[in-house]
Structure formats: structure tokens, C-alpha cells
Design a protein around this motif. Sequence first.
Motif, PDB file in Angstrom:
ATOM      1  N   PHE A  22       0.591   9.754   5.488  1.00 39.64           N
ATOM      2  CA  PHE A  22       0.984  11.359   5.400  1.00 39.64           C
ATOM      3  C   PHE A  22       1.156  11.937   6.534  1.00 39.64           C
ATOM      4  N   PHE A  23       0.827  11.636   7.316  1.00 41.34           N
ATOM      5  CA  PHE A  23       1.781  11.852   8.504  1.00 41.34           C
ATOM      6  C   PHE A  23       3.637  11.651   8.465  1.00 41.34           C
ATOM      7  N   ILE A  24       3.809  10.858   7.739  1.00 40.25           N
ATOM      8  CA  ILE A  24       4.546  10.013   8.369  1.00 40.25           C
ATOM      9  C   ILE A  24       5.951  11.132   6.825  1.00 40.25           C
ATOM     10  N   ILE A  25       4.912  11.351   6.487  1.00 40.01           N
ATOM     11  CA  ILE A  25       6.090  11.426   4.953  1.00 40.01           C
ATOM     12  C   ILE A  25       5.839  13.239   5.485  1.00 40.01           C
ATOM     13  N   ALA A  26       4.705  14.110   5.950  1.00 41.40           N
ATOM     14  CA  ALA A  26       5.737  15.092   6.121  1.00 41.40           C
ATOM     15  C   ALA A  26       6.290  15.134   7.759  1.00 41.40           C
ATOM     16  N   ASP A  27       6.179  14.245   8.289  1.00 37.01           N
ATOM     17  CA  ASP A  27       7.481  14.513  10.006  1.00 37.01           C
ATOM     18  C   ASP A  27       8.379  14.096   9.172  1.00 37.01           C
ATOM     19  N   PHE A  28       8.578  13.465   8.183  1.00 38.03           N
ATOM     20  CA  PHE A  28      10.090  12.998   7.915  1.00 38.03           C
ATOM     21  C   PHE A  28      10.896  14.307   6.974  1.00 38.03           C
ATOM     22  N   ILE A  29       9.952  14.767   6.120  1.00 37.95           N
ATOM     23  CA  ILE A  29      10.029  16.127   5.301  1.00 37.95           C
ATOM     24  C   ILE A  29      10.529  17.220   6.814  1.00 37.95           C
ATOM     25  N   LEU A  30      10.067  17.268   7.398  1.00 36.71           N
ATOM     26  CA  LEU A  30       9.725  18.576   8.219  1.00 36.71           C
ATOM     27  C   LEU A  30      11.222  18.551   8.784  1.00 36.71           C
ATOM     28  N   MET A  31      11.273  17.305   9.723  1.00 31.40           N
ATOM     29  CA  MET A  31      12.756  16.753  10.425  1.00 31.40           C
ATOM     30  C   MET A  31      13.960  17.267   9.401  1.00 31.40           C
ATOM     31  N   ALA A  72       3.474  25.403   5.396  1.00 29.02           N
ATOM     32  CA  ALA A  72       4.319  26.513   4.931  1.00 29.02           C
ATOM     33  C   ALA A  72       4.053  26.127   3.404  1.00 29.02           C
ATOM     34  N   THR A  73       4.003  25.354   3.333  1.00 28.63           N
ATOM     35  CA  THR A  73       4.390  25.120   1.289  1.00 28.63           C
ATOM     36  C   THR A  73       3.290  24.340   0.889  1.00 28.63           C
ATOM     37  N   PRO A  74       2.753  24.202  -0.131  1.00 31.96           N
ATOM     38  CA  PRO A  74       2.052  23.400  -0.919  1.00 31.96           C
ATOM     39  C   PRO A  74       2.247  21.749  -0.840  1.00 31.96           C
ATOM     40  N   THR A  75       3.686  21.530  -0.601  1.00 36.41           N
ATOM     41  CA  THR A  75       3.376  20.035  -0.928  1.00 36.41           C
ATOM     42  C   THR A  75       2.969  19.581   0.607  1.00 36.41           C
ATOM     43  N   LEU A  76       3.479  20.444   1.385  1.00 34.46           N
ATOM     44  CA  LEU A  76       2.672  19.973   3.330  1.00 34.46           C
ATOM     45  C   LEU A  76       1.508  20.720   3.178  1.00 34.46           C
ATOM     46  N   ARG A  77       0.747  21.668   2.516  1.00 36.13           N
ATOM     47  CA  ARG A  77      -0.028  21.887   2.474  1.00 36.13           C
ATOM     48  C   ARG A  77      -1.349  20.031   1.804  1.00 36.13           C
ATOM     49  N   LEU A  78      -0.787  19.908   0.971  1.00 33.99           N
ATOM     50  CA  LEU A  78      -1.754  18.444   0.242  1.00 33.99           C
ATOM     51  C   LEU A  78      -1.039  17.272   1.090  1.00 33.99           C
ATOM     52  N   LEU A  79       0.009  17.223   1.411  1.00 35.82           N
ATOM     53  CA  LEU A  79      -0.081  16.004   2.645  1.00 35.82           C
ATOM     54  C   LEU A  79      -0.668  16.554   4.069  1.00 35.82           C
ATOM     55  N   VAL A  81      -3.512  17.793   3.506  1.00 33.63           N
ATOM     56  CA  VAL A  81      -5.785  17.703   3.391  1.00 33.63           C
ATOM     57  C   VAL A  81      -5.345  15.732   3.402  1.00 33.63           C
ATOM     58  N   LEU A  82      -4.269  15.747   2.853  1.00 37.37           N
ATOM     59  CA  LEU A  82      -4.500  13.555   2.381  1.00 37.37           C
ATOM     60  C   LEU A  82      -4.520  13.180   4.155  1.00 37.37           C
ATOM     61  N   ALA A  83      -3.444  13.944   5.125  1.00 38.89           N
ATOM     62  CA  ALA A  83      -3.437  12.862   6.490  1.00 38.89           C
ATOM     63  C   ALA A  83      -4.876  13.587   6.962  1.00 38.89           C
ATOM     64  N   ASN A  84      -5.453  15.062   7.281  1.00 36.75           N
ATOM     65  CA  ASN A  84      -6.624  14.666   7.960  1.00 36.75           C
ATOM     66  C   ASN A  84      -7.525  14.157   7.256  1.00 36.75           C
ATOM     67  N   ALA A  85      -8.351  14.119   6.357  1.00 38.21           N
ATOM     68  CA  ALA A  85      -8.985  13.920   5.335  1.00 38.21           C
ATOM     69  C   ALA A  85      -9.390  12.340   6.086  1.00 38.21           C
ATOM     70  N   GLY A  86      -7.887  11.797   5.908  1.00 40.70           N
ATOM     71  CA  GLY A  86      -7.834   9.991   6.319  1.00 40.70           C
ATOM     72  C   GLY A  86      -7.970   9.882   7.836  1.00 40.70           C
ATOM     73  N   GLU A  87      -7.877  11.499   8.184  1.00 37.06           N
ATOM     74  CA  GLU A  87      -7.909  10.554  10.455  1.00 37.06           C
ATOM     75  C   GLU A  87      -9.561  11.113  10.796  1.00 37.06           C
ATOM     76  N   MET A  88     -10.103  12.217   9.802  1.00 36.18           N
ATOM     77  CA  MET A  88     -11.081  12.970  10.080  1.00 36.18           C
ATOM     78  C   MET A  88     -12.501  11.384   9.604  1.00 36.18           C
ATOM     79  N   VAL A  89     -11.960  10.887   8.497  1.00 32.63           N
ATOM     80  CA  VAL A  89     -12.867   9.526   7.884  1.00 32.63           C
ATOM     81  C   VAL A  89     -12.543   8.547   9.250  1.00 32.63           C
TER      82      VAL A  89
END
Length: 228
Positions: free
Chosen positions: A135-144, A80-87, A89-97
Motif C-alpha cells: 500500500f505504500f508503493i501504491i500510494a507513492d505511484f498515485i502521488l507521483m 489529502a484524499t479519502p483514497t490516500l487516507r485509506l492507503l 491506514v492499511l500501509a501503516n497498520a501493516g508496518e505497525m504489526v
Amino acid sequence: MSNDTVDKLVIFLAKRDGIDKLVKTFQYVSKLVHWHVEATKPELAQRFKQWEVASGLSRKAFRTGRFLTGFNLLRRNPGATPTLRLLAVLANAGEMVYWSFDHLLWLSRIGTLDAKFARRLSFISAFGESFGYVFFIIADFILMKQGLAKERQLVAPDHEEKSKDVEESLRKIKVDRVMRLMAVAANVADLIIALADIEPNPFCNHAVTLGISGLVSAWSGWYRNWPS
């Protein structure tokens, strides 16, 4: 929004999450049993070791194509926000690798690819996995944190929303918080397992640490994926 081919494929692949969590439980229970009886009952320990290895290889086969999940999430709901979108991208890029090289690692371990590549593929897979989990962990803490702020706003004395709507909103916030706590628990546990591959050390590579981390990951994931 109607589901297209990628959406349908992701839904199809996601149906295997339940069996993956079950086999993961087998894998890490057998690891703990092997460690427990290795000194006193070596023959029994070897049987559980074979069960652990077979379960690990089976899980890799079940997860074929899972790299599409991250790709589809970025297409459909990057944040929903630029910060969450960046997180995201980074989280899912790592997971896709992680998923991509995990498939190759499976082929190497069953002998389709040269076994000499297994160690390098395992390192790249684990590195991508751990990178994404941070980055998944950081995003979850931000959303909580956002959920807590919304909750305080809803229970404030001067809040004008109807009490029934407030109760429903609070219920959704609390459910979301529990789901995210389960996600954090699973991701931290998987991060420990990944670190054991990246930089072997006495703590992360101990059978008890790996066994407990695997079970935490499996059962937290099971809770999150269980149909409501």
C-alpha cells in the motif's frame, strides 16, 4: 502546531535512521561476502556470517519503539484524499504489526523469549511488513501521477502563474518525485526480503537476491533520510 510528547518521541527515534542504514549495509555486504567465499574459505565465511547475524540483531534493538511512527503519521497527516487516507491506514497498520512483532522476534532470538516462538514471530512480522509495503508503493505511484499532472499544468502555454513561481513549483515536484522513487525502490527491495520469510523460494532466498535487495533498501533509505 507545537510538538507534543508523541511527536518529540518520534523525532528522537527517527535520529537513529542513519545508523540503521549503516548497519544494514554491514549486514547485507557481509551476507554477500559469506556467499562468495563459503566454498573456498569456510573459516572466513563463518566470520562474515557472524557479522551478518550480529548486525541483524543490532538493527532490531535500534528500532525499538518504531511502531509509534506509523501511529503518529495517522494522527498528524493521514492523507489529502479519502483514497490516500485509506492507503495510509492499511500501509501503516501493516508496518505497525511489523515493528511490534519484530521487537518480540528480537527478544526471542537473543533468548529472552523462548526461541521456539522465533519462526512464528518472524512470519507475522514479515507478513505485516509486506502487507504495508504494497500500500505504500501504491500510494507513492498515485502521488507521483498527481505530480506529473500538476507539472503538465504548470508548463502549459496558457498557464498564468509567474515564471519564478512556476520554476519553484516544478523544482519541488521533481524533488518529491525523486524521493518517492527512492521510497518505491526501498519498499520493493524490502518486500522481496519479507517474501523470503513468508514463503521461502529459490529466488527470494538466494544470498545474492537478499544481499542486493538489502543494499538497495539501505542506500535508497539513506538517500531519503540524508539531511538537505
